[in-house]
Design an enzyme around this catalytic site. Structure first.
Site, PDB file in Angstrom:
ATOM      1  N   ASP A 313       0.854  -1.173   0.000  1.00 48.71           N
ATOM      2  CA  ASP A 313       0.000   0.000   0.000  1.00 48.71           C
ATOM      3  C   ASP A 313       0.904   1.243   0.000  1.00 48.71           C
ATOM      4  OD1 ASP A 313      -3.254   0.423   1.538  1.00 48.71           O
ATOM      5  OD2 ASP A 313      -2.151   1.721   0.166  1.00 48.71           O
ATOM      6  N   GLU A 508     -10.745   6.559   3.949  1.00 50.90           N
ATOM      7  CA  GLU A 508      -9.775   5.958   4.865  1.00 50.90           C
ATOM      8  C   GLU A 508      -9.962   6.455   6.297  1.00 50.90           C
ATOM      9  OE1 GLU A 508      -6.457   5.979   1.337  1.00 50.90           O
ATOM     10  OE2 GLU A 508      -5.896   5.104   3.237  1.00 50.90           O
TER      11      GLU A 508
HETATM   12  C1  GLC Z   1      -4.337   4.197  -0.158  1.00 51.33           C
HETATM   13  C2  GLC Z   1      -5.251   3.042   0.154  1.00 51.33           C
HETATM   14  C3  GLC Z   1      -5.326   2.008  -0.931  1.00 51.33           C
HETATM   15  C4  GLC Z   1      -5.100   2.653  -2.279  1.00 51.33           C
HETATM   16  C5  GLC Z   1      -3.694   3.202  -2.313  1.00 51.33           C
HETATM   17  C6  GLC Z   1      -3.384   3.939  -3.611  1.00 51.33           C
HETATM   18  O1  GLC Z   1      -3.684   4.648   0.993  1.00 51.33           O
HETATM   19  O2  GLC Z   1      -5.048   2.367   1.385  1.00 51.33           O
HETATM   20  O3  GLC Z   1      -6.610   1.391  -0.836  1.00 51.33           O
HETATM   21  O4  GLC Z   1      -5.274   1.689  -3.310  1.00 51.33           O
HETATM   22  O5  GLC Z   1      -3.416   4.056  -1.213  1.00 51.33           O
HETATM   23  O6  GLC Z   1      -4.172   5.096  -3.708  1.00 51.33           O
END
Ligand code: GLC
Length: 619
Positions: A313, A508
């Site tokens: 992530d 988030e």
């Molecule tokens: C974010 C999320 C993830 C996402 C990634 C790219 O922090 O946790 O779900 O795909 O970053 O944006």
């Protein structure tokens, strides 16, 4: 091959060797991968493991450092945020990659989590919570298929979806990204979504987009209050964000519960053909998932046999330790294959090369990671396909896709209360009063991950608001009066009142909320309109159940619409009787407080029985 040998194997030929021999083109993918891997230098291999956010890449950097993947993070839009602008952006990076010595194409990734929702003009579908309420795998597969066409048309190959979290505590800001608190339902719908994106068996068939179930493992099972700060991460608000209370926290459960609740959707997704998986920021019993060799390698790659690749992530490995070298060695050795850096790619590349030189990361681990990445790139047809030409920009926001989104909205609605059969409403009713900010606000209607990472209120992308949908649904003679705050003339006494309540858009951990009671403005709005109408319908735009117990008696009808996206006619299709309500709650609707939903305890055995149980919905 030792690091020195890897480094000393540059090939003198200039032309792209990835597709060099026509014989190779027809060889089995495994042979093409080994042939290519055998020609790669250490720099080229490390480059393939590096994923960078597009704004962090100066012109020429993809080519210079052999970058294997570029992403648009939440809100990572081109300046010209149109379908054509996205195609131009992705093509720029693709071109650089093809100019490298071996011409290995990049994977361009994006968070198209409810349609290609960062692109102005794209169809925005209901978030997963609404799809979960539909309990309709065929619908979910069709939604994913339409989304894939809109993604591919912009030259993007990969979406970080579906989220197959199994949220256990609806105070989590990512509850709406989950289909349900029920693992079986998540597994069924997550697999359907993967199949829709990847069009069944052949990952290389036209219109296919690479799926990425996320976030492995146990992202939805974290405990409130366990999110840690990472003060050494200073170039990203996620480093230390006091609003994050449960997101990215610690999943404090047994292995049996972890397998029973959170692992099932991944097994289903892999069976459905998933070839990439994103790892979770969260920890399991104190161990960061990104550094958990047991979860990543022994369980997922070993016991379950996942042969695709794992992507981290967003800057997630940085949370492992204040010493970045340890972040790199521990994550790669645990089984991470591609790192979403996403900013300082030179630091990542330098640390990984040093780790290989020092023997802290074995060359065999690098080869395994690159082999996995190349295999998926070949399977996807990345070396041969022209994604943008397979579907066409006219697909974005097309009438067909908007009709599909309207169907999804219809099927997502959950009717919680309907006294006196208030709905269906008469389309020829003389007067309707409509109130609530969200009733005429596409941004609120869509929620997070729309145009911007956090989403944003306002007229942010083409669509039909609830107000517009009501105006379109009623007879020419019907007077529809709208007031955002619910202030109507004293002499107004309408037969029908509609109030639209909402949560403001969030994504988030920004959406982590200790209390889920209705905001006072919405309660006052409800009371104002209550005094001005005979029949009162409340429609809720929210990313999760909210506490409505005290207000429930004030309205005749309560309808959970979740975060429906751009097509609000799906709502009026139901409230005016063209279609029946069919949705059923994907999450328990709590009666009071906001205590965690403990799915692994039989529903309702907590100290307070829910207001409405999972699966509830009037039809
Ligand atoms: C974010 C999320 C993830 C996402 C990634 C790219 O922090 O946790 O779900 O795909 O970053 O944006």
């Amino acid at each position: 091959m030792n690091p020195e040998e890897m480094r000393s194997k540059p090939n003198s030929k200039k032309r792209s060797l990835a597709n060099s021999d026509s014989l190779l083109m027809t060889s089995p993918i495994s042979e093409r991968v080994e042939n290519l891997l055998g020609r790669m230098t250490l720099e080229e291999k490390v480059g393939q493991m590096t994923q960078v956010e597009k704004d962090s890449l100066p012109a020429g950097a993809v080519k210079r450092y052999f970058i294997g993947s570029v992403l648009s993070g939440g809100g990572g839009n081109p300046v010209n945020n149109t379908p054509a602008g996205w195609l131009e952006m992705s093509s720029t990076f693709e071109k650089e990659a093809l100019e490298t010595r071996l011409g290995i194409p990049i994977l361009y990734g994006v968070d198209a989590v409810h349609g290609h929702s960062h692109v102005v003009g794209a169809t925005v579908f209901p978030h997963n919570i609404g799809l979960g309420a539909s309990r309709d795998p065929d619908l979910v597969k069709r939604v994913a298929g339409a989304t894939a066409l809109e993604i591919g048309a912009t030259g993007v190959h990969w979406t970080f979806a579906p989220c197959v979290a199994v949220p256990q505590d609806i105070r989590w800001g990512r509850t709406y990204e989950g289909f349900s608190e029920d693992a079986e339902l998540v597994a069924t719908l997550g697999a359907a979504y993967v199949s829709g994106l990847q069009r069944g068996e052949d990952l290389g068939s036209p219109g296919t987009i690479l799926a990425c179930p996320k976030h492995y493992l146990g992202d939805g099972g974290t405990t409130w209050g366990t999110t840690l700060p990472y003060p050494w991460i200073t170039d990203n608000p996620q480093g230390v964000n006091p609003r994050y209370k449960i997101d990215q926290g610690d999943t404090q459960i047994s292995e049996a519960q972890l397998r029973e609740i959170h692992l099932k959707p991944y097994i289903a997704a892999i069976t459905a053909g998933a070839r990439t998986i994103m790892v979770s920021f969260s920890s399991w019993n104190g161990v960061k998932s990104h550094a958990n060799h047991y979860l990543l390698t022994d369980l997922l790659k070993g016991e379950i046999g996942f042969s695709g690749f794992l992507v981290s992530d967003w800057q997630a490995i940085d949370q492992i330790d204040a010493d970045y070298y340890k972040c790199v060695t521990e994550s790669i050795n645990a089984g991470m294959d591609m790192i979403m850096v996403p900013f300082n790619y030179l630091r990542f590349i330098e640390n990984l090369k040093r780790a290989i030189d020092h023997g802290d990361v074995p060359a065999s681990r690098i080869d395994d990671a690159v082999r996995r990445i190349l295999t998926v790139k070949f399977e996807l047809g990345l070396f041969d396909r022209k994604f943008a030409e397979e579907s066409g920009l006219e697909n974005l926001g097309s009438e067909d896709h908007r009709l599909l989104a309207r169907e999804a909205v219809r099927k997502s609605l959950v009717l919680l209360k309907n006294d006196h059969h208030t709905i269906p409403l008469d389309k020829s009713v003389p007067q309707i009063i409509l109130a609530g900010t969200a009733a005429d606000n596409i941004g609120i209607q869509c929620g997070g991950w729309t145009i911007e990472w956090q989403g944003c209120a306002g007229d942010i992308t083409p669509g039909t608001s609830l107000l517009e949908a009501v105006q379109q649904a009623v007879s020419m003679e019907t007077i529809v009066q709208y007031d955002e705050m619910g202030f109507f003339a004293d002499d107004i006494q309408a037969e029908v009142g509609i109030v639209c309540m909402h949560e403001i858009p969030y994504a988030e951990g920004v959406g982590d909320r200790a209390e889920l009671t209705l905001n006072v403005e919405d309660v006052n709005l409800l009371k104002r309109v209550r005094n001005r109408c005979q029949k009162l319908v409340v429609i809720i735009f929210s990313g999760r159940p909210l506490i409505i117990t005290e207000q429930l008696p004030l309205a005749d009808t309560w309808l959970a619409a979740w975060l429906p996206g751009t097509e609000a006619q799906g709502i009026t299709d139901v409230i005016f009787g063209d279609y029946p309500p069919v949705g059923r709650l994907p999450y328990e609707w709590p009666r009071s407080g906001s205590g965690p939903n403990q799915i692994f305890e039989p529903t309702g055995t907590g100290d307070i029985a829910p207001l409405f149980p999972v699966g509830y919905g009037l039809h």
